[in-house]
Design a protein around this motif. Structure first.
Motif, short mmCIF file in Angstrom:
data_model
loop_
_atom_site.label_atom_id
_atom_site.label_comp_id
_atom_site.label_asym_id
_atom_site.label_seq_id
_atom_site.Cartn_x
_atom_site.Cartn_y
_atom_site.Cartn_z
N ALA A 1 0.79 -1.24 -0.02
CA ALA A 1 0.04 0.06 0.10
C ALA A 1 0.86 1.30 -0.09
O ALA A 1 0.25 2.33 -0.21
CB ALA A 1 -0.91 -0.13 1.33
N ASP A 2 2.15 1.35 0.56
CA ASP A 2 3.00 2.19 0.45
C ASP A 2 3.30 2.67 -1.02
O ASP A 2 3.55 1.70 -1.95
CB ASP A 2 4.25 2.10 1.12
N ASN A 3 3.19 3.81 -1.56
CA ASN A 3 3.60 4.60 -2.77
C ASN A 3 2.60 3.80 -3.78
O ASN A 3 3.01 3.37 -4.86
CB ASN A 3 5.12 3.85 -3.32
N LEU A 4 1.35 3.97 -3.74
CA LEU A 4 0.36 3.21 -4.22
C LEU A 4 -0.28 4.11 -5.25
O LEU A 4 -0.61 5.44 -5.06
CB LEU A 4 -0.71 2.75 -3.48
N ILE B 1 -3.50 7.44 -1.29
CA ILE B 1 -3.10 7.07 -2.32
C ILE B 1 -2.22 8.20 -3.00
O ILE B 1 -2.17 9.42 -2.80
CB ILE B 1 -4.05 7.12 -3.58
N LYS B 2 -0.77 7.73 -3.47
CA LYS B 2 0.28 8.59 -3.74
C LYS B 2 -0.13 9.51 -4.71
O LYS B 2 0.14 10.62 -4.60
CB LYS B 2 1.30 7.80 -4.03
N ARG B 3 -0.74 9.00 -5.99
CA ARG B 3 -0.97 9.80 -6.98
C ARG B 3 -1.82 8.95 -7.86
O ARG B 3 -2.05 7.89 -7.67
CB ARG B 3 0.14 10.32 -7.72
N PHE B 4 -2.74 9.64 -8.85
CA PHE B 4 -3.53 9.29 -9.90
C PHE B 4 -2.83 9.46 -11.15
O PHE B 4 -2.07 10.10 -11.60
CB PHE B 4 -4.83 9.87 -9.90
N ILE B 5 -3.31 8.42 -12.29
CA ILE B 5 -3.12 8.68 -13.45
C ILE B 5 -4.61 8.55 -14.26
O ILE B 5 -5.11 7.54 -13.98
CB ILE B 5 -2.15 7.53 -14.01
N ALA B 6 -4.67 9.59 -15.02
CA ALA B 6 -5.97 9.78 -15.91
C ALA B 6 -5.81 9.12 -17.35
O ALA B 6 -4.72 9.77 -18.00
CB ALA B 6 -6.51 10.89 -15.98
N ALA B 7 -6.21 7.93 -17.72
CA ALA B 7 -5.75 7.37 -19.11
C ALA B 7 -7.04 7.62 -19.96
O ALA B 7 -8.07 7.44 -19.75
CB ALA B 7 -5.54 5.84 -18.93
N ASP C 1 -0.08 18.19 -9.41
CA ASP C 1 0.80 17.61 -8.55
C ASP C 1 0.40 16.20 -8.20
O ASP C 1 1.12 15.16 -7.68
CB ASP C 1 0.77 18.58 -7.38
N LEU C 2 -0.89 15.96 -8.39
CA LEU C 2 -1.63 14.86 -7.89
C LEU C 2 -1.95 14.07 -9.12
O LEU C 2 -1.85 12.61 -8.93
CB LEU C 2 -2.91 15.00 -7.10
N ILE C 3 -2.11 14.24 -10.09
CA ILE C 3 -2.67 13.87 -11.28
C ILE C 3 -1.81 13.73 -12.43
O ILE C 3 -1.41 15.09 -12.79
CB ILE C 3 -4.28 14.00 -11.66
N SER C 4 -1.53 12.84 -13.16
CA SER C 4 -0.57 12.90 -14.44
C SER C 4 -1.70 12.42 -15.46
O SER C 4 -2.76 11.59 -15.27
CB SER C 4 0.72 12.24 -14.41
N GLY C 5 -1.33 12.47 -16.79
CA GLY C 5 -2.20 12.04 -17.91
C GLY C 5 -1.33 11.06 -18.92
O GLY C 5 -0.26 10.94 -18.86
N ALA C 6 -2.27 10.24 -19.71
CA ALA C 6 -1.97 9.55 -20.77
C ALA C 6 -2.90 9.37 -21.76
O ALA C 6 -4.27 9.62 -21.58
CB ALA C 6 -1.37 8.22 -20.50
N THR C 7 -2.42 9.41 -22.98
CA THR C 7 -3.36 9.26 -24.27
C THR C 7 -2.98 8.18 -25.18
O THR C 7 -1.74 8.13 -25.57
CB THR C 7 -3.60 10.51 -24.90
N TYR C 8 -4.02 7.24 -25.70
CA TYR C 8 -3.63 6.25 -26.60
C TYR C 8 -4.52 6.16 -27.56
O TYR C 8 -5.49 6.24 -27.51
CB TYR C 8 -3.70 4.85 -25.72
#
Length: 433
Positions: A242-245, A270-276, A329-336
């Motif tokens: 759960a650490d660095n999740l 939660i350490k951070r989120f990614i929006a895909a 700072d909390l959310i990064s993104g990706a696109t496919y």
């Protein structure tokens, strides 16, 4: 607890009013005025709790001031009659399988919870039938239709874009009958969503019938999805991971990740989120530039994410005080692209044997591309791959077995009404109901 509108031009509302109205009078989305942090003791023992026990504690924090405790517990326990396991796909990457509900998609929890909460409020009022309008790009329609099927005092109208949802998805809301009416709109998802929003603002319609929404527009639809994130954390804590999740969410209208962010605000570590994203990369571009520019939606393999103007961006923006820095700072993104999705489906299947659906493929690949040393990633596998059988089989050369609950829908008789992409035509249809 009171709820305010993201547009800041409507009166504060009670939970009852926010759920029954759906959209605020100023066309904004409702947000809780206060997000209460859950006690540290809850997180210290969360790994020993069941999904239902965890969800009830979270529900009390979000809704406990407005719903009698025994009634809320019954709503939660009736909603969560299934599990959502975190399954290891490869080292440091786990899939949270959100496809074990009635329609095999993540929206089952929010839809079932909202149906029961709305019924609770309708029974309190003892008044006329409530009419639920829901626009869908695929999974929302089936989840809402099945969540509300046979619920007394509520009628559901599902608007979906013609030719742009899978056959299995379509069968899950066009074959039900009873209190479910399917409307096939000659347009794209954004057109369906615009028709719904316009209906909420029309004085004639609102005088004729009581209207509400069951998209993630509605606070009772999106907030219960936070239950998933707390349970994911509990499962990873039990594994000592759960650490660095990092949690990655395939995102279209952004209701799901928005629920996770509200959970984070309530103390979920939660350490951070990614929006895909798929090729509909509006939020990804916002993260890069700080500017939000809605675009016409593009049709992709991951059709439930084909949204060009995600409603819940307003909630995310407001939750962080409009600060681009706080968000990034909390959310990064990706696109496919579709080609990326095909490659990911094949690569994951060949290396691990795990069958992704096109939406989960975006989440999985974003973790592959974005995980840093020492982090553990969980991506939300939002629907069973059999719901996209034609696409997945064509890419992988497989013959995915269709679960019986899906096969039963496909044997049903399709019932729908064709609808032009025209608000006046939609209004006239509803005025005759």
């Amino acid at each position: 607890m009171k709820y305010y509108s993201t547009n800041k031009k409507a009166p504060l509302a009670t939970l009852h009013e926010a759920v029954v109205k759906g959209l605020a009078p100023d066309r904004g989305l409702y947000i809780p005025e206060v997000i209460k942090p859950l006690p540290q003791s809850f997180f210290e023992h969360i790994e020993d709790m069941s999904f239902q026990e965890i969800a009830f504690e979270v529900a009390k924090s979000f809704f406990g001031e407005d719903v009698e405790e025994n009634a809320l517990k019954k709503i939660v326990y009736d909603t969560l009659s299934f599990d959502v396991p975190a399954v290891k796909v490869e080292d440091n990457i786990y899939a949270l399988e959100l496809f074990h509900g009635p329609t095999l998609a993540f929206k089952d929890v929010g839809a079932r919870f909202m149906a029961r909460l709305l019924q609770y409020f309708v029974r309190q009022e003892g008044k006329e039938e409530v009419n639920v309008l829901v626009a869908t790009s695929g999974d929302t329609g089936s989840a809402v239709a099945n969540g509300f099927l046979g619920v007394d005092g509520i009628h559901v109208y599902v608007l979906y874009p013609k030719g742009k949802v899978s056959k299995i998805q379509e069968s899950q809301f066009t074959t039900l009958g009873q209190n479910i009416t399917a409307l096939e709109v000659d347009g794209v998802f954004d057109d369906c969503q615009a028709l719904v929003k316009s209906a909420f603002m029309d004085k004639d319609l609102n005088a004729h019938m009581k209207l509400t929404s069951a998209n993630s527009i509605n606070v009772a639809r999106f907030l219960p999805q936070a239950f998933y994130y707390f349970y994911a954390y509990a499962q990873m804590k039990k594994k000592g991971l759960a650490d660095n999740l990092v949690v990655c969410v395939p995102s279209g209208n952004f209701g799901n990740i928005c629920a996770g962010l509200f959970g984070w605000k309530a103390g979920l570590p939660i350490k951070r989120f990614i929006a895909a994203n798929n090729a509909n990369d509006i939020f990804y571009n916002y993260l890069k530039t700080g500017e939000y520019h809605p675009q016409p939606s593009k049709q992709t393999l991951a059709n439930a994410m084909d949204v060009g103007d995600p409603s819940n961006f307003a909630r995310i923006y407001d939750l962080f005080g409009g600060s681009h820095k706080a968000i990034t700072d909390l959310i990064s993104g990706a696109t496919y692209s579709d080609d990326n999705i095909r490659t990911t489906l094949r690569d994951c299947y060949e290396r691990t044997g795990y069958v992704l659906d096109p939406h989960g493929a975006c989440g999985y690949q974003a973790l592959k591309d974005g995980l840093q040393p020492g982090e553990t990633g969980v991506f939300l596998e939002t629907a069973h791959p059999a719901k996209f059988k034609e696409k997945v089989d064509a890419i992988l050369g497989t013959d995915i077995a269709i679960p019986e609950r899906l096969a039963a829908f496909m044997r049903g008789q399709k019932q729908m009404t064709e609808m032009p992409n025209d608000f006046q035509a939609f209004k006239q249809f509803l005025m005759k109901q």
